[in-house]
Design a protein around this motif. Structure first.
Motif, short mmCIF file in Angstrom:
data_model
loop_
_atom_site.label_atom_id
_atom_site.label_comp_id
_atom_site.label_asym_id
_atom_site.label_seq_id
_atom_site.Cartn_x
_atom_site.Cartn_y
_atom_site.Cartn_z
N CYS A 19 114.89 132.49 -17.05
CA CYS A 19 114.70 133.94 -16.98
C CYS A 19 114.77 134.41 -15.53
O CYS A 19 114.02 133.90 -14.68
CB CYS A 19 113.35 134.30 -17.59
SG CYS A 19 112.90 136.03 -17.30
N CYS A 22 110.88 135.84 -14.58
CA CYS A 22 109.66 135.00 -14.50
C CYS A 22 109.97 133.51 -14.35
O CYS A 22 109.03 132.71 -14.22
CB CYS A 22 108.79 135.24 -15.73
SG CYS A 22 109.44 134.49 -17.23
N CYS A 49 113.43 136.87 -23.10
CA CYS A 49 112.53 135.86 -22.55
C CYS A 49 111.25 135.81 -23.39
O CYS A 49 110.60 136.84 -23.57
CB CYS A 49 112.20 136.18 -21.09
SG CYS A 49 110.97 135.05 -20.40
N CYS A 52 108.18 136.78 -20.63
CA CYS A 52 107.99 138.12 -20.04
C CYS A 52 108.73 139.22 -20.80
O CYS A 52 108.51 140.40 -20.53
CB CYS A 52 108.41 138.12 -18.57
SG CYS A 52 110.19 138.11 -18.30
ZN ZN Z 1 110.84 135.96 -18.30
#
Ligand code: ZN
Length: 317
Positions: A19, A22, A49, A52
């Motif tokens: 991601c 994050c 994701c 997040c």
């Molecule tokens: Zn993420």
């Protein structure tokens, strides 16, 4: 499409990524789709994701595939981009320049990152003749086209250019952040290396929590696979800019029917109706009666600030 009709073009090489916000590796696949703008071969996938919630392309084109996903005919890189055939995409470029001037009235220097062939820079030059404006773009064709217009444009990835440090009153990223492989790193770099102490960052991105995106689903033009590596919502844009040390100071949406209409054309093109009917339906979207017909929707989405594109101004935290 039969094998006999399939163009003998190689598919774009893809590689898995974590991601971009994050760094977790918990992609939840949402859907896959082809390149509907440039016809680059392959099937590309949007994931959410699991940590997040950011929407991002996974796997995504490798760095050495950039020439494949931005072919020479990519519209924003053309010398006449937004002046002739592409006029309808950004009827609001002047409004964007005015928005910048309103948010930073004392600005004198502007750096347009990912400037394409320099359409916005030319509008700024005309609107604020005493500003110093400079552009950057990784596309050689785009840079050559911008230089034809007499603009100062640097060719290359932003972080590798030798630009004046901490002197830019304004840095603009118009429809750029969603194309970057490391958007957090680039935002960090802009904040720490490029912006003047009172400098302001401006960006425009397509929003996956817009009404257009919800209405048209995978036919929404904002996905623009495979060129968009990240797709934002209000929440994820807030999270990413905050993580990079920025806070929003103004948000604007400019009135345009382009994105909803173009998404509808994509939807019509993907339907199973007979070819002739499809052609007629799509042709109808270019008529004045159709534009009048969709005005109530466009006006309502604009009133609620839920059209496709969010334009925002951000200061350091
Ligand atoms: Zn993420």
């Amino acid at each position: 499409m039969s094998a006999a009709q399939t163009p003998a073009l190689p598919s774009v090489p893809l590689a898995p990524v974590v991601c971009p916000l994050c760094q977790h590796d918990q992609p939840i696949p949402l859907f896959s789709g082809p390149d509907r703008l440039q016809g680059v071969p392959g099937l590309f996938r949007i994931c959410r994701c699991g940590n997040c919630g950011l929407l991002y392309q996974h796997p995504r084109p490798t760095p050495d595939a950039l020439d494949m996903i931005y072919p020479a005919e990519y519209p924003p890189h053309q010398a006449d981009a937004y002046q002739t055939t592409q006029q309808s995409i950004h009827p609001d470029m002047l409004k964007m320049a005015q928005f910048v001037g309103q948010q930073h009235p004392h600005a004198r220097t502007l750096l347009d990152v990912g400037c394409g062939s320099g359409a916005f820079l030319r509008v700024v030059q005309q609107t604020y003749p005493n500003w110093q404006v400079v552009g950057t773009d990784p596309g050689a064709g785009a840079v050559a086209a911008a230089r034809q217009h007499g603009l100062t444009v640097h060719h290359g990835m932003l972080e590798q250019l030798d630009l004046p440090r901490q002197q830019w009153d304004v840095v603009t990223l118009w429809h750029v952040l969603e194309h970057l492989s490391d958007p957090v790193g680039t935002l960090d770099y802009i904040r720490t290396q490029l912006l003047a102490p009172q400098g302001v960052l401006f960006l425009a991105v397509p929003m996956a929590d817009s009404w257009d995106a919800r209405l048209f689903g995978r036919d929404w033009v904002g996905w623009d696979l495979p060129r968009h590596f990240v797709i934002f919502t209000h929440a994820s844009l807030q999270a990413m800019t905050a993580q990079s040390g920025f806070q929003p100071c103004a948000e604007e949406q400019f009135f345009t029917d382009y994105f909803a209409t173009e998404s509808l054309r994509w939807r019509l093109a993907a339907t199973a109706m007979p070819y002739a009917l499809r052609r007629i339906s799509i042709a109808a979207t270019y008529t004045r009666p159709f534009r009048l017909l969709i005005q109530p929707y466009i006006r309502l989405a604009h009133a609620y600030q839920r059209t496709t594109v969010l334009t925002g101004a951000f200061q350091r935290q």
